[in-house]
Every structure is written in structure tokens, then in C-alpha cells.
Write an enzyme that holds these catalytic residues in place. Sequence first.
Site, PDB file in Angstrom:
ATOM      1  CB  VAL A 485      31.651  -8.478 -34.223  1.00 59.91           C
ATOM      2  CG1 VAL A 485      31.812  -9.579 -35.272  1.00 59.91           C
ATOM      3  CG2 VAL A 485      32.203  -8.931 -32.893  1.00 59.91           C
ATOM      4  CB  ILE A 488      36.310  -6.800 -37.171  1.00 59.95           C
ATOM      5  CG1 ILE A 488      36.620  -6.015 -35.892  1.00 59.95           C
ATOM      6  CG2 ILE A 488      37.495  -7.664 -37.567  1.00 59.95           C
ATOM      7  CD1 ILE A 488      36.836  -6.882 -34.679  1.00 59.95           C
ATOM      8  CD  GLU A 490      32.788 -10.327 -40.485  1.00 59.91           C
ATOM      9  OE1 GLU A 490      31.643 -10.226 -40.918  1.00 59.91           O
ATOM     10  OE2 GLU A 490      33.343  -9.443 -39.799  1.00 59.91           O
ATOM     11  CG  ASP A 532      69.550 -11.338 -65.120  1.00 53.71           C
ATOM     12  OD1 ASP A 532      70.320 -10.553 -64.554  1.00 53.71           O
ATOM     13  OD2 ASP A 532      69.291 -12.467 -64.689  1.00 53.71           O
ATOM     14  CG  ASN A 998      28.165  -8.034 -40.323  1.00 49.80           C
ATOM     15  OD1 ASN A 998      27.797  -7.005 -40.883  1.00 49.80           O
ATOM     16  ND2 ASN A 998      28.493  -8.086 -39.051  1.00 49.80           N
ATOM     17  CG  ASP A1002      29.794  -7.676 -44.995  1.00 51.94           C
ATOM     18  OD1 ASP A1002      29.081  -6.825 -45.565  1.00 51.94           O
ATOM     19  OD2 ASP A1002      30.206  -7.578 -43.842  1.00 51.94           O
TER      20      ASP A1002
END
Length: 1208
Positions: A485, A488, A490, A532, A998, A1002
Site C-alpha cells: 500500500v 501506491i 494514494e 485563428d 505515509n 507524503d
Amino acid sequence: MSELDIESRSVSVRLDGRASIEHQIDIHVADLVEAVENHDIEVLDVLQGLKYVMEYRILGGKMPHLDAPLMARLAKGLLQHMGHQTGNLLNQHPTEEADLAFSLFADFVAEVDEFRTAVGSYSASDLRHHMKLHRRCQPRSSPEQQQTAAVVLGLLTTRFPQFSDWRELVKEDEHDDVERLMKAYPDKFVTPELPSRQFMFPPPALYFDKNAERLAEMFGSNTETGLPSSKVDALRDNYGRNKLPDPPKPSLLKMIFAQISDFMIIILVIAAIVEFATKDFDSGIVLMIVVVLNVTLGTTQEYKASKALEALLTLTVPKATVIRDGVKAVVDSQELVPGDLVLLEEGDAVPADLRLCETAQLEIVEVILTGEPVGVQKSVRTIRKRTRRLPLGDCKGNAFMTTVVAKGRGKGIVVRTGLNTEIGKISQAITSSPEQKSNIEKKLTKLGQLLVVLALFLCVLIVVIGIAYKRPAFDMLKIGISLGVSVIPEGLVAVVTVAMAIGVSRMAARNAIVRKLPSVESLGSVTVICSDKTGTLTEGKMGAQALWTADNSSFAMTHSTSLDPNVGEVNLLPSLPIDRALSGEAEVPTVLNVPATAASKAFAEMPSHLAASMAVAGLCSNASVVLDDETGKWKPIGDATEIALVVASRKAGVSREWLQDEAGFVKLGEYAFDSDRKLMSVIYQQGAAKKVPNALPKGTSFVFAKGAPECVLAQCVSALAPSPSGAKGFDFLGECPTRPLDNAFVDYVSKRSSLMASSGLRVLALAMRKVTADEATTIVKANKHKAAESELIFVGLIGLIDPPKAGVKESIATCKRAGIKVIMITGDHVATATAIAKQLGILDDANPTDSRAMKGYEIDLLSEEQLAAQHPFPVVFARVSPDNKLKIVKALQSKGHMVAMTGDGVNDAPAIKRADVGVAMGIGGTEITKQAADIVLADDNFSTIVDAVREGRQVFDNIKKFIVYLLSCNSAEIFLFLMAALANIEMPFTTMQILWANIIADIPPAMSIGVEPAEKNIMERKPRPTREGVLTIVTSSVVLLHGLMMSSLTFGAYVWMENTGVTGVPTGDAGTGQRRTTAFMMLTMMQLVQSFLSRSVEDSVFTTGITGNRWMIVAFAISFACAVIGIYAPGISHWLDFEFMGGWGWLMVFVTVVIQVIFVELVKLGVRFLRSRGINPTLPPMTARARRERRMQQFTVVEIPSQDELAR
């Protein structure tokens, strides 16, 4: 051989023959385009090749059916080439190539059904413009030209119901020549060279150039009694039901399911289920919170994006009032068919596209199509235009489906229904376009899948190692899941969203409003910007910039687009007398960029020809410029071209108001401009003058005219000559000296006109005619333009231009430095477009890859694959249609480009939606266009797009820095646990401690990386390959080195504490809690410090500093506080299994951080060394696929020195 075999073989040969013919024709059509750029290919040779195919493979009924799209392209190509002429402005005749194309046109109309269908899709005005029949019916035309013209007229008038009146196919002034032709070749009109075919239904079109009564007859209807009920079913079977496609409706449940079914989310949910199954409820709850946050954020963004099509949900009209069989009835609007007679009342929604046949003060609000909320006054007047693509705002004789009647009443014939209506075509194009993930979404999805696979592998690996060492399988499974986990990311969705949202905020401050969040990063990846011209690259305002008069005087106007008459002046340029210029003494001098002297603004003192020209410009116009009392600014009213002429006359000192109010000029009549004559004329008479010296005698009258140079010259018999007496002002007008309009003078005027046009100017000719009072009255009463527009005196040429916007040239140079190709797409003429493109640096003849321009009709002749294969790819597209824009976008995308497309009109919506980044104009754009776009420019300025690209690159840089930081930290945890598993020692962290690390290490620091300021060289880099991943070889190496460094330091300290006990931490099981706490704080602090070290991959932290991003300091403080609270706060520390950490522990944390900084600085030194050796670590590695894409792009990036390099 049986009869069946013989028949099958015959069919096979026939199909093979058809494929062969279509292949040959396809090649020839492509060559018609290639011949424009490749001088080795002669148009005449290509047409001769088509003639060979016609005579030997098709003629005589050999091949009556061919591919319909191919025939449409062939018809377009032949029409474009059959109008080519040679000669001067007065004596023009078709070229040899034009005659051959005209002959081929007749043959294909006679032989191929699909070609006839393609021709039937054109309007009479289109064919009149392209065929130039009047040039082939004149007495001086060759017999072959006259005979072919008779054949074509016979075919068109007898086999196409919409072309049954030959007068619509020929210029009005040339009708007498056609009548002579019909008498000379009566058989061509009675018995055309075409076998009788079944009735052809008129194609769906606006028919603004068609008389309403005649149009009703085409559909078998009547403007009084309507459509017979007996014909309704056949018409519905042919045209279909009057129904729009149902747009996709957003489903919240589907969006939530799509988020939950994401690969990364599924893995997180499985991990949470396992945690709950093992009764580790705390870890399971934390994981589910992460899942809910990710799903909520993703669903919110997708729901906002789905609202883009909300404007299409209400585009239906339930009922319509019609007249059928002379009876008024209310029917379901889906039952309407072309030919139905519809009644409109105030408040009604228009049920289909109509050609109005009766109006009474009718005004219709067309805001959904044009963006203008004001009602448009409608009329039944026929509009003679040479194109079927008339701007919607100019279609005064039409009413469009879903628009609303604001005032009055009307009656109209249905001409287009359902998907063929204007709103239907747009609706279908938008709803049918596939929803595509943005570039960043694709890259992050790929990265996420890679990380999930890695997480599963590591989970299995650690569990296997633990079981091999006889550790409890249940405990190892929990540790493996927690580590998996941690791999990953998150927090990825949250960080990406924050980074993009901040980019949105910065872009909004720079007038770029972002509607779809992922488009922020996508802009940073674009390799091509299709822009344009009018209003985006240029000011969007016409101004008179140059004037040349019949005495060979040249004038230049300054500040031409400023409406203030006090800003700007008219400058006289050096020039030769007209007689010396005609004798060939010198070449034609340039009009611009020549030393000049300011001309007097007094009418009696200014150069005589300037006075006459400005009088014509001011009086032969209906526009005006007024001062707004509230704003104090000048406000234009009227046509843009006439506004430019009125402003020029005011700046010169000869305003219409002064001529009328002071000089006493009185307007007697006017013959309005139309596209057939290309002329406008007015009749003025001298009245009572007020305080104007040397005014003209009362009753003196003039005809003033302006228009296309060739059309004006055709009505002139002489030119305005210099005054023998040197008269000026009104004396000169009264004298009105002339000179013969001989061939030498006409040739010279042609050269001057071409010179001005090649400078990007729109050229108009000015003329006048002095008449008596009685003649003026006769001209007005005649009510025929020929009475006024004959025996004119040529005065001069005036050149108008829409100049480039300030700062755009510099922005385009910035794009080139950044490796971004800029392509101009415009509806303007190719000469004007290329001139502006050269001024801006888009078109560069010295650079082969930036030297090509292409016209819209050439795009029509090419398939999408053929357009993509063009080399060099054009950088200027002129006279394009909205369909051309969509084809250009698809062609570029097929070459691997990321394309940004700008647009404003509702017809631009499909191309904008198809582009990787759609950019709509905020000022001139329609609501549907804005709905389809990703970004809206509040100021309609190209420079804003470049600023947005800068922001997009910054967003991607910050996302990349976050991923590098996150993976460095998470890989450190993985390596730490792998080391512990291999060493067969107790795991350094518990499951809850892993998740806590985490969260605090993180999310806050990563969020702060999302607001990192842009690096200095961000617009000096080339675009990233579109299919390349987020990480590069160097950044991947940096991630591994940083992760190994942090894990090694933590693991070494953990083992040292367990084996020595020097720090006061007990050895054995008694000290496990304290060792884990110290190891946790060591790794967490290194991760927090890593956020400052990750501000740049290569620059030293002593260069980037730590105060440049204040949010990072705040994030560091928050994360550090959470770490301390987790260790020392009662209750929380027990929940997280932490124990007290003393001074020795903090000393170890400090030492590891110092070692970390030294190590990272050494790694950055190595990165800088690689860069100095020519290896760019900021660019992704080139995979084989990326290298193929780069070769496919075939664009050469021009290296333009930066401002700093120029300064050095």
C-alpha cells in the site's frame, strides 16, 4: 463455364476496373494540390491525365458510378481550376488549364451520378463564381469555349431543379451574351447530352441566394398553400426526421463506478478488506478514508467536465405551426420536411432551418449560434454571394432551428431538418466526438498500474522471505500488504488536483479561464498551436494603411486602427510623376517603409488626389464613428471595411460630417454593394456651403464609387489626372482633369494592386464621375446601378489591413524556442494571411519547414491521410471552413502531435472538442463553443495562450517533482523492510506506523511541491514526446539512489541500536518499541528534508534555497509537529505503538540528515556533470516508439536565442 461463373467474373472485372479508375483519379486530385507547391508538376499535365481517364475508361456509360467522397473532391478541384484567368484587370480570359477543367467538368456531369450529386450540393452563386461562364460566352471567346459553355448550361438547367433558371448562373451584366449563345446553340439547351435520369431531390442548403417562390417550386411546395400532404412521406423518406441526436446525460452512479473500478482503487480496497479480515480495524479505516477521498475528488472532476454538453440538452422544439394543402395546422416539429411552409409568431422557437418568404418586423435572437443576444432584423431579400458558407450573422433571409422570435412575425420554407440543420450538425459533431483522456491522465494511469504491479510483487516477495525464515505467515502478510500500500501513491490524485487548481488560478489572473482541469497540464505538452488570425493574432479591426492615386502619389496612414481622429496622420511618400512611371523609367516603388512627410489636413491645401480619394472614401460609406459620452471612447457603427475608410478620411481631415454639414454636400441616392457587382456607388450634389472658401457651384453633382479593382476599372473610361493649373481642394474637384485609360495605365494599376495585395492589404479601388444636376436626378430615378456605375473616372487604390496585435510576434518567437509549432488558420485570402504570417514570424521562406501555405479548397481535395503526409506541413491555412479545421486537427494528431486549437464560431466547436486542448474566445466566442472548449481566453489574445503553456509546463514539472519525492520516500520504506526481511530481524515499523508515515510525510510536503515556482528555463525546452512516461532515466536513478540512501541509514542505525545498546535503548525485545520509534523519526525527518532537496533534480539546495516556496516551510512544520505529537502525545502514541525517544535518538536523527544532504548534493553534482557533457537529464528517455513519433512529426525547431543570450 456456367452463366453464373461468367456473370460473377464480369462483376469482378467491373469492380476491379472501378477501383483502378478511382485510384487514378485520387492520384490526380492529390496532384492538383501538390502542383501548387511542387513546380515539377504541371496542372495542365494533371488535367490531361484526367482527360485520358475520362475518354478511355468512363465516357460512353462505361462507369456511371464512382466513389462519392472522391467525386466531391474532384468537383471541388475542377471548380477551383476552371476559374483561373489571365490578362490585366480589364481584359481577362480563361487559361488553357481552366478551359480543360471546364470541359472535364461537363464530361463528369454527363457521365457519373455521384459527380452530379456533388455538383448539386453547390449553390448557384458558388457555380457562378467558379465557372466564370460570362468569360466563355463573350463575342471574343473561341467557338470551343462557347460550345462547351452551352453544353454545361444545358446540363445544369435541365438536370438540376435548383439551377433551372440560367440567369442565376451568370453575372447580370452578361445576360445578353448568354442569350446570344442560346440562339447560336439551341440544341444544347433543348436536348442536353445526358440520358434522362430520375428526379433529384434538392440538397439541404440555406438557399439564401434563391428566390423564395422559385425555391418552393423546387420542393413541390407553394408560398401560399404550403406543401401537399401527398409529398410529405417521400420527402421524409429522403431527408429523414427533423430530430436532433440525444446528447449523453451525465450519470453520477456511472461516474462513481468508473472511479471505484480504477485499478489503483481496487488494490486499495482489497488491501483494506484484508486489514479488516485480520481484525486490524485501524489500518483498514485509514485505507478506506484514502479510497473515499480519491473517489470523491475524481468523481467531482468528471462531473464538472460532463457539464460541457449541458447546453445541448434543451435544443429541441416540440411543436410547429405549418400550412399544408392550404390549411393551417400545429404539428410535431419532428414531422417537418423540407418544403413545409412554417409560420412564426413572437415568442416561437424556430423548428427547423428556414428560408424566409414573408416578414413583418421580424427579429430573431440567435445567441445560441452567434453569441449575440440582440435580435437580428430579418428580411426576404435574396443574398447574392459566391459561397454557401455565408457567416450565420449575415444570413438575413434565413431562420435557424432553436433560435427564438423576439419580435414580429414571419413565414418560411423549411430547407434543412434534423442533423442537416446548423445546430444539428454541430450537436452531432460534439456528441459523437469520443471522450479522450488527457495526456497527464494517461501517463499517471500507466505509472499507477506499474506501481500496483510493483506493490504486488513486493508484497509477495516479503511474505515469501518471512515464511522462509519461519516467521508467522499472518504477521508477514499484514506487513507485506502495508508495504504494498505504501508504494501506491494514494496522495497522487490530491496533489495533481491541487497543482492544477493553482495553475488554474494563475491562468485566470492572465485572462485564461480553465473549464477542464486536466487541460492545464495538457497545454504544457502541446507541440502545435493552431490559431485563428482575426482577433487572436491580429487586432480584429480593419484600418486603411496605404493609398495610391492615379497621379502615382503614394500615401501611408499611421495608427490606422485607432478610432480617434486626432491620433494618426497621412504621410506622403516619394514617387515619380505618372508619365515617367508609365514610361518604365523606374520599377514600381514599394508602398510601405519609405521616408515620408506629413500631408496637410486642410482640404484646400492637401495634395489634390488625396483630397479626391478621401472624399470618395468618406462619402461612399454608411458607417460612422461616434464618441460615447459615458465612456469617453470612440465607438464604431457599421461594416468593418467602411469603418476603416471613414476613419481614414477623418484622420486625413476630410470627414463625411464636414463635407455634408460644412461643405454642403447632399446625398441624393445610393446603390448598395453586392457580391456580383462588387461595387457600391452614391450620388451627391453640392448644396448651400457654410463658411467653406472656394465651394463648388450649387447643383454640381458627383457619383462616388468604391469596390474591387477589376470591377471598378471595368466601369471607368478615364483616370483622374494632375491639374494643369495646380488646383487643389474644391477647385480640383470642379476642374476634374482626366487622362485616357489606356492599356499601359491599366497594366500599371494592376501591378500596384498586386503589390499592395502581396503586402497583406485588402485592396479597394476608388472612382468618381462629375455630372450635372439633371443627370444626377436621372441617375437616381433610373433605379438601376448601371446608370450610376458607368463612364467613371479612376481615382486610386486604398489598402486596408487588420494589423498584428502587440506582443504576438514575441510570443511566437517564444513558442519556437520552446519547440512549439504555430499554425495560422483563417478564412481570409491567402495573400493577406501569408503577409501577416511573415510579419509575425510564422511563415519563413528561408526555412523549408515554415514556408508553405495551403488554401481551404486544397484541403478539401485531400483525404485525411494525404493531408497528414504533406511535407513540409503547411503553417498557414487560408480560406478554410470549420470542416477543414477538424481535418487539420485529425491530421496533426495522426502524426503524433498534441494540438491546441482556437475558435470562436459555433461551427468551430467540433474541431475544438476534438483537439487535445480546445481554446475558445471569451469576447467573440459563442456559448456552445465555450462549452466545448477546455480553456476560454478572456482577452482573445494569442499571447495568453503562450502564458497558459508556460503554466501547463510548470504544472507538469511540479507533478513530476512530487512523484520523484514520493517514490524516493516510499522506496526507502520498501528497501528498509526488504533489508530487515533478508536479515531476518524484527520489522522496523508496525503496519499503523507505515500508514502514519505515509500520511504525514507524503501529503503535506507533496502538496507544497504542487505550488513550486517555475524554473527559469521552462520555455527554453522542447515539448515532451507525447507517449513518454512521467519518469526519466536520470530521475528514476535519482529515486533509487535516494531511496537506498535513506533506507540504508535507517537500517544501519536500527541494527546498531539492537546490537550495541550504546544509545541507552535496551537490546532484545525490551527495546523494540524505542528502536522502532527512533527509526521512524530518522526516516520521517529524512523524508521531510527530502522535500526541500526535491525542488530541483540538478540544482543544489544552496542555489534553490529553502525560502522560495513558503508553503513547503509550512508543510514541513505541520508534518514535523504531527510526527512529534505521534511520539509524545498520550493516547496517540499508544495507538501508533510509539515509545518515548530521548536525546540520543534526536542526535542520531541530526547526523543522518547531515549525511543525507551531503549525499544528495553529490548526486546532483553528477547530474550536472552529465548535463555539461550534453546529456539532458530533464528530458525523458526516447523509446523506440517515441523516436518513431518524433520522425513522423517532420518539424524542424528553429533555435532562437533567448533574451539573456541576446543581451550577452
